[in-house]
Design a protein around this motif. Structure first.
Motif, PDB file in Angstrom:
ATOM      1  N   PRO A   1      27.210 -60.012  25.967  1.00  0.00           N
ATOM      2  CA  PRO A   1      27.991 -60.174  25.420  1.00  0.00           C
ATOM      3  C   PRO A   1      28.215 -61.436  24.978  1.00  0.00           C
ATOM      4  CG  PRO A   1      28.735 -58.955  27.156  1.00  0.00           C
ATOM      5  CD  PRO A   1      27.232 -58.909  27.474  1.00  0.00           C
ATOM      6  N   ARG A   2      28.405 -61.941  23.383  1.00  0.00           N
ATOM      7  CA  ARG A   2      28.252 -63.213  23.864  1.00  0.00           C
ATOM      8  C   ARG A   2      29.778 -63.783  22.674  1.00  0.00           C
ATOM      9  NH1 ARG A   2      25.339 -64.441  18.599  1.00  0.00           N
ATOM     10  NH2 ARG A   2      26.515 -62.949  18.010  1.00  0.00           N
TER      11      ARG A   2
ATOM     12  N   GLU B   1      43.956 -53.462  19.765  1.00  0.00           N
ATOM     13  CA  GLU B   1      44.003 -51.934  20.957  1.00  0.00           C
ATOM     14  C   GLU B   1      42.387 -51.026  20.777  1.00  0.00           C
ATOM     15  OE1 GLU B   1      46.867 -48.893  20.125  1.00  0.00           O
ATOM     16  OE2 GLU B   1      48.595 -49.893  21.636  1.00  0.00           O
ATOM     17  N   TRP B   2      41.552 -50.945  19.517  1.00  0.00           N
ATOM     18  CA  TRP B   2      40.733 -50.473  18.360  1.00  0.00           C
ATOM     19  C   TRP B   2      39.864 -51.583  19.270  1.00  0.00           C
ATOM     20  CZ3 TRP B   2      41.809 -48.957  13.078  1.00  0.00           C
ATOM     21  CH2 TRP B   2      42.571 -47.809  12.318  1.00  0.00           C
ATOM     22  N   ALA B   3      39.605 -52.934  19.270  1.00  0.00           N
ATOM     23  CA  ALA B   3      38.683 -54.371  19.215  1.00  0.00           C
ATOM     24  C   ALA B   3      38.397 -53.757  21.049  1.00  0.00           C
ATOM     25  CB  ALA B   3      39.498 -55.142  19.021  1.00  0.00           C
ATOM     26  N   ALA B   4      39.725 -54.024  21.383  1.00  0.00           N
ATOM     27  CA  ALA B   4      39.495 -53.569  22.905  1.00  0.00           C
ATOM     28  C   ALA B   4      38.582 -52.314  23.415  1.00  0.00           C
ATOM     29  CB  ALA B   4      41.308 -53.896  23.635  1.00  0.00           C
ATOM     30  N   ALA B   5      39.153 -50.874  22.547  1.00  0.00           N
ATOM     31  CA  ALA B   5      38.232 -49.947  23.015  1.00  0.00           C
ATOM     32  C   ALA B   5      36.670 -50.469  22.881  1.00  0.00           C
ATOM     33  CB  ALA B   5      38.966 -48.746  21.998  1.00  0.00           C
ATOM     34  N   LEU B   6      36.677 -51.166  21.725  1.00  0.00           N
ATOM     35  CA  LEU B   6      34.697 -51.463  21.079  1.00  0.00           C
ATOM     36  C   LEU B   6      34.193 -51.783  22.172  1.00  0.00           C
ATOM     37  CD1 LEU B   6      34.956 -52.197  17.256  1.00  0.00           C
ATOM     38  CD2 LEU B   6      33.116 -50.514  18.899  1.00  0.00           C
ATOM     39  N   VAL B   7      35.217 -53.085  22.474  1.00  0.00           N
ATOM     40  CA  VAL B   7      34.744 -53.810  23.846  1.00  0.00           C
ATOM     41  C   VAL B   7      34.122 -53.322  24.851  1.00  0.00           C
ATOM     42  CG1 VAL B   7      35.485 -55.758  25.416  1.00  0.00           C
ATOM     43  CG2 VAL B   7      35.551 -56.464  23.087  1.00  0.00           C
ATOM     44  N   THR B   8      35.402 -52.565  25.539  1.00  0.00           N
ATOM     45  CA  THR B   8      34.898 -51.375  26.720  1.00  0.00           C
ATOM     46  C   THR B   8      33.928 -50.429  26.883  1.00  0.00           C
ATOM     47  OG1 THR B   8      37.604 -51.409  27.462  1.00  0.00           O
ATOM     48  CG2 THR B   8      36.252 -49.853  28.299  1.00  0.00           C
TER      49      THR B   8
ATOM     50  N   LEU C   1      23.175 -59.270  17.397  1.00  0.00           N
ATOM     51  CA  LEU C   1      23.558 -58.413  16.998  1.00  0.00           C
ATOM     52  C   LEU C   1      25.642 -58.895  16.956  1.00  0.00           C
ATOM     53  CD1 LEU C   1      24.306 -54.945  16.500  1.00  0.00           C
ATOM     54  CD2 LEU C   1      25.271 -54.740  18.861  1.00  0.00           C
ATOM     55  N   THR C   2      26.328 -57.439  15.873  1.00  0.00           N
ATOM     56  CA  THR C   2      27.713 -57.880  15.803  1.00  0.00           C
ATOM     57  C   THR C   2      28.190 -56.970  15.119  1.00  0.00           C
ATOM     58  OG1 THR C   2      26.993 -59.044  13.449  1.00  0.00           O
ATOM     59  CG2 THR C   2      27.109 -60.731  14.912  1.00  0.00           C
ATOM     60  N   VAL C   3      29.117 -56.655  15.647  1.00  0.00           N
ATOM     61  CA  VAL C   3      30.277 -55.648  15.770  1.00  0.00           C
ATOM     62  C   VAL C   3      31.661 -56.303  14.442  1.00  0.00           C
ATOM     63  CG1 VAL C   3      30.537 -53.594  16.559  1.00  0.00           C
ATOM     64  CG2 VAL C   3      28.912 -54.619  18.059  1.00  0.00           C
ATOM     65  N   HIS C   4      31.322 -55.866  13.586  1.00  0.00           N
ATOM     66  CA  HIS C   4      33.041 -55.903  12.956  1.00  0.00           C
ATOM     67  C   HIS C   4      33.503 -54.707  13.131  1.00  0.00           C
ATOM     68  CE1 HIS C   4      30.186 -59.461  11.229  1.00  0.00           C
ATOM     69  NE2 HIS C   4      29.708 -58.763  11.551  1.00  0.00           N
ATOM     70  N   LEU C   5      35.192 -54.893  13.108  1.00  0.00           N
ATOM     71  CA  LEU C   5      36.048 -54.691  12.872  1.00  0.00           C
ATOM     72  C   LEU C   5      37.055 -54.601  12.125  1.00  0.00           C
ATOM     73  CD1 LEU C   5      37.850 -51.884  13.735  1.00  0.00           C
ATOM     74  CD2 LEU C   5      39.351 -53.309  15.435  1.00  0.00           C
ATOM     75  N   PHE C   6      36.763 -54.409  10.600  1.00  0.00           N
ATOM     76  CA  PHE C   6      37.701 -54.209   9.426  1.00  0.00           C
ATOM     77  C   PHE C   6      38.985 -53.199   9.765  1.00  0.00           C
ATOM     78  CE2 PHE C   6      33.255 -55.195   7.899  1.00  0.00           C
ATOM     79  CZ  PHE C   6      33.580 -56.705   8.034  1.00  0.00           C
ATOM     80  N   THR C   7      40.034 -53.901   9.455  1.00  0.00           N
ATOM     81  CA  THR C   7      41.148 -53.146   8.774  1.00  0.00           C
ATOM     82  C   THR C   7      41.937 -54.095   7.525  1.00  0.00           C
ATOM     83  OG1 THR C   7      42.639 -54.314  10.802  1.00  0.00           O
ATOM     84  CG2 THR C   7      41.725 -53.013  11.690  1.00  0.00           C
TER      85      THR C   7
ATOM     86  N   GLY D   1      29.723 -60.188  19.334  1.00  0.00           N
ATOM     87  CA  GLY D   1      28.731 -60.812  19.583  1.00  0.00           C
ATOM     88  C   GLY D   1      28.284 -60.593  20.828  1.00  0.00           C
ATOM     89  N   TYR D   2      26.640 -59.919  20.344  1.00  0.00           N
ATOM     90  CA  TYR D   2      25.841 -59.544  21.278  1.00  0.00           C
ATOM     91  C   TYR D   2      24.110 -60.084  21.283  1.00  0.00           C
ATOM     92  CZ  TYR D   2      29.922 -56.249  22.828  1.00  0.00           C
ATOM     93  OH  TYR D   2      31.310 -56.269  22.809  1.00  0.00           O
ATOM     94  N   ASP D   3      23.820 -59.478  21.994  1.00  0.00           N
ATOM     95  CA  ASP D   3      22.163 -60.055  22.049  1.00  0.00           C
ATOM     96  C   ASP D   3      21.322 -59.275  22.393  1.00  0.00           C
ATOM     97  OD1 ASP D   3      22.197 -62.559  21.191  1.00  0.00           O
ATOM     98  OD2 ASP D   3      22.691 -63.511  23.225  1.00  0.00           O
ATOM     99  N   ALA D   4      20.890 -58.512  21.825  1.00  0.00           N
ATOM    100  CA  ALA D   4      20.182 -57.022  22.524  1.00  0.00           C
ATOM    101  C   ALA D   4      19.046 -57.175  22.677  1.00  0.00           C
ATOM    102  CB  ALA D   4      20.913 -56.410  21.605  1.00  0.00           C
ATOM    103  N   VAL D   5      18.476 -56.846  23.308  1.00  0.00           N
ATOM    104  CA  VAL D   5      16.449 -57.216  23.991  1.00  0.00           C
ATOM    105  C   VAL D   5      16.423 -55.801  23.442  1.00  0.00           C
ATOM    106  CG1 VAL D   5      14.553 -57.375  25.394  1.00  0.00           C
ATOM    107  CG2 VAL D   5      16.932 -59.001  25.636  1.00  0.00           C
TER     108      VAL D   5
END
Length: 141
Positions: A115-116, A84-91, A66-72, A133-137
């Protein structure tokens, strides 16, 4: 099975992120699922399940990349705000128990979200992209 699992994971997680926006996220920041015909304007978040590998010993279960993309856009979003937005997503994505409680059902189980890697890079269109990046089972039927 893999498409069902990938689609279920990204759709459910996108809906959960939309309903549980991290602190500081604008209420109108779009959260999309990749490979859908949605118009994407920056800033936005895009979830993409790029690959899944079935677990032969566990029916209807796979490990999904799984990938989570933040585009600005550089002109619209300062680098500090992007960070700040990227850190908030991680949290918020660290809160696996809350995600599992919200997403798990009789037909879908998120076993874990590992988390990858992550990176923030500029792109050619005067924008920024953070990729988490994440690995989701996941099990889905």
């Amino acid at each position: 099975m893999p498409n069902l699992i990938e689609d279920a994971l990204t759709s459910k997680l996108a809906a959960w992120l939309h309903a549980n926006r991290p602190d500081g996220f604008p209420a109108d920041l779009p959260i999309h699922v990749a490979r859908r015909d949605e118009l994407r304007t920056r800033p936005c978040v895009v979830l993409d399940a790029t690959e899944s590998k079935p677990y032969p010993s566990m029916p209807d279960t796979a490990m999904v990349k799984l990938t989570v993309h933040l585009f600005t856009q550089v002109d619209d979003t300062p680098a500090e705000t992007h960070a700040e937005w990227a850190a908030a997503l991680v949290t918020i994505l660290r809160n696996k128990p809350a995600i599992q409680t919200a997403l798990n059902s009789a037909t879908f189980i998120l076993h874990t979200l590992i988390p990858r890697d992550s990176a923030t890079t500029p792109d050619e269109a005067r924008g920024r992209e953070t990729v988490l990046g994440y690995d989701a089972v996941v099990s889905a039927v």
